[in-house]
Every structure is written in C-alpha cells, then in structure tokens.
Design a protein around this motif. Structure first.
Motif, PDB file in Angstrom:
ATOM      1  N   LYS A  70      -3.244   3.799   7.739  1.00 13.34           N
ATOM      2  CA  LYS A  70      -3.075   3.054   6.508  1.00 13.34           C
ATOM      3  C   LYS A  70      -3.884   3.703   5.383  1.00 13.34           C
ATOM      4  O   LYS A  70      -5.017   4.117   5.598  1.00 13.34           O
ATOM      5  N   SER A  73       0.827   3.639   2.200  1.00 10.12           N
ATOM      6  CA  SER A  73       1.348   3.909   3.549  1.00 10.12           C
ATOM      7  C   SER A  73       2.564   3.047   3.870  1.00 10.12           C
ATOM      8  O   SER A  73       3.459   3.479   4.607  1.00 10.12           O
ATOM      9  N   ASP A  74       2.615   1.821   3.326  1.00 15.50           N
ATOM     10  CA  ASP A  74       3.781   0.957   3.552  1.00 15.50           C
ATOM     11  C   ASP A  74       5.042   1.528   2.918  1.00 15.50           C
ATOM     12  O   ASP A  74       6.156   1.188   3.335  1.00 15.50           O
ATOM     13  N   SER A 112       0.840  -1.200   0.000  1.00 16.63           N
ATOM     14  CA  SER A 112       0.000   0.000   0.000  1.00 16.63           C
ATOM     15  C   SER A 112       0.881   1.258   0.000  1.00 16.63           C
ATOM     16  O   SER A 112       2.093   1.191   0.192  1.00 16.63           O
ATOM     17  N   LYS A 116       2.503   3.220  10.697  1.00 13.77           N
ATOM     18  CA  LYS A 116       2.140   2.149   9.758  1.00 13.77           C
ATOM     19  C   LYS A 116       0.940   1.356  10.241  1.00 13.77           C
ATOM     20  O   LYS A 116       0.124   0.899   9.429  1.00 13.77           O
ATOM     21  N   LYS A 117       0.817   1.163  11.551  1.00 12.81           N
ATOM     22  CA  LYS A 117      -0.298   0.379  12.080  1.00 12.81           C
ATOM     23  C   LYS A 117      -1.597   1.161  12.139  1.00 12.81           C
ATOM     24  O   LYS A 117      -2.683   0.603  11.966  1.00 12.81           O
ATOM     25  N   TRP A 132       5.590   5.780   5.009  1.00 15.83           N
ATOM     26  CA  TRP A 132       6.079   5.938   6.378  1.00 15.83           C
ATOM     27  C   TRP A 132       7.528   5.492   6.553  1.00 15.83           C
ATOM     28  O   TRP A 132       8.303   6.206   7.206  1.00 15.83           O
TER      29      TRP A 132
END
Length: 246
Positions: free
Chosen positions: A245, A96-97, A94, A241-242, A100
């Motif tokens: 997203k 966000s992966d 994704s 990351k958690k 970040w």
C-alpha cells in the motif's frame, strides 16, 4: 340523638323523628360511597404527595423523552459516520488502490492477447468485450457479489449456452436477441448467480458468425476459459493491494 329522644318520649311524634334521622343516615352513606377514596399517608409521602396514576404517567413521559434523545444521538452518529466514509481526507482512495487494479487489467489484456495468437488458426478470439467488464468487476470490486466465483462461472456458462440455443431456435435477428437476453436474466435470477457481464455473451454469439462453428463449446470458450485466466490474475492483484500500500 333522635332515636334516644324517641325512647325517652314515646308518642306519635317519635315515629316522624326516627324516619327523618334514618333518611339523613342514608343520605350520608350514599354521599360517602361516592366520595373519592383517600390514599394512605405513607404511600403519599413515598410518592412525593402524588397519586400512583400521576407517578406512572410521569414515568412513561420520562421514558419517551429518553428514547427520543437516544434516537437523536444514534441518527447523529450514523450521519457523522457516513460523512467520514465519504470524506477523502478521512480514508479516501490511495495510489495503490488505483495502480494495482489498472496494472491487473493491463496484464489481463496482455495475457489474453498472447493466447489469441495460439487460437488464431481456429478463427476465434479470447479478447472479447464481456471480459473487459469482468476485469473491472474482479480487480476494482473483488468483494462484490458479481465477483464471486460461483456467480461468475455459472452465469458465464449458462448465458453462453442460452445464446447458442436461441440462435438455433430463432436464427439471427432481433427475436433471438430478445429471447436470449430475457432468458439469461431469468436464469441468473433463478440460480442466484448475479454476474452482469455474462448477459452480453448471448448477443455476442448471435451477432458473431466466427463463433457459430463452436456450437455448444461456446459455453466454455471464450467466456468461461477467459474468466479462469482472469481469476488467476485477480489473486495477484488482491495480494498486491493488501501487502503493498502507498
């Protein structure tokens, strides 16, 4: 019958008749001992007319076929799961992966650069090449063995100290580099602290005259000290990351 005739008609011929009858009886007994034994009728009916040996062989063959079929199903499911994991459409990377960890690396270099200004008078720097590799491990693969805190700090301190020892024993040159690198790999293997970026610290010390004045302090600075700063930034990256997203 032969024996009865012998009793009724005694004489010389009776002995020969008796001997012949006895021989036939012995032949019949011998043939009966070698004949195959017949199974009881109820047992044959329960097995569908088959013997226990054939029933046992059939059961074993059926079990083998079922095991082969189950094995094919398991292999097919594992292959399908692997394809699903590798398929980007079924859970790929994704935004966000990517964002970040990249932002964390930028922040790490910015913080280390500011700290460099503080220690500039000492002639040393916190922004060293091994810490770039540490950033990649901590931010992009935080669950890998190399990202564990024990592995990182034990390897950073131990390998840096090995570089100082190798330079003091062999002086600058290829011999010190080879001895330091091989000893560092052996140290990480023995202690179970696998952290590949730490293997470059001895080479950095041997070929970096600006670090020679640190002597054994090099075991803590800049490697271990820089890792402490990166660990703080890693906590921020993992939290983002958690929880954020997209």
């Amino acid at each position: 019958m032969a024996l009865l005739q012998c009793q009724r008609l005694p004489g010389i011929g009776c002995s020969s008749i008796a001997l012949g009858a006895r021989a036939r009886v012995q032949q019949c007994l011998a043939a009966a001992s070698h004949a195959p034994k017949l199974l009881p009728l109820p047992l044959l009916r329960a097995n569908g007319g088959r013997s226990p040996a054939s029933v046992k062989a059939g059961n074993a063959m059926g079990l083998s076929l079922r095991r082969r079929r189950d094995l094919r199903v398991v292999v097919a499911e594992a292959a399908a799961a692997k394809v699903t994991q590798l398929s980007p459409a079924a859970g790929g990377v994704s935004i966000s992966d990517v964002l970040w960890p990249s932002a964390g690396a930028f922040l790490a270099m910015a913080v280390l650069g500011k700290l460099d200004q503080v220690v500039a008078l000492k002639g040393v720097s916190l922004t060293i090449a091994p810490l770039g590799a540490v950033c990649c491990v901590l931010f992009s693969a935080p669950s890998s063995p190399a990202a564990k805190k024990y592995n990182m700090f034990v390897a950073q301190i131990g390998c840096a100290a090995i570089g100082v020892l190798a330079l003091s024993l062999f002086g600058p040159g290829w011999l010190a580099r080879g001895a330091a690198l091989s000893a560092s790999i052996a140290f990480m293997t023995i202690t179970g602290a696998s952290h590949p970026p730490a293997a470059s610290l001895p080479l950095l010390f041997i070929d970096g005259p600006k670090f020679h004045n640190l002597q054994l302090w090099y075991a803590l600075f800049p490697g271990a000290a820089g890792c402490a700063v990166l660990c703080l930034i890693q906590e921020v990256v993992v939290y983002l990351k958690k929880n954020f997203k997209f």
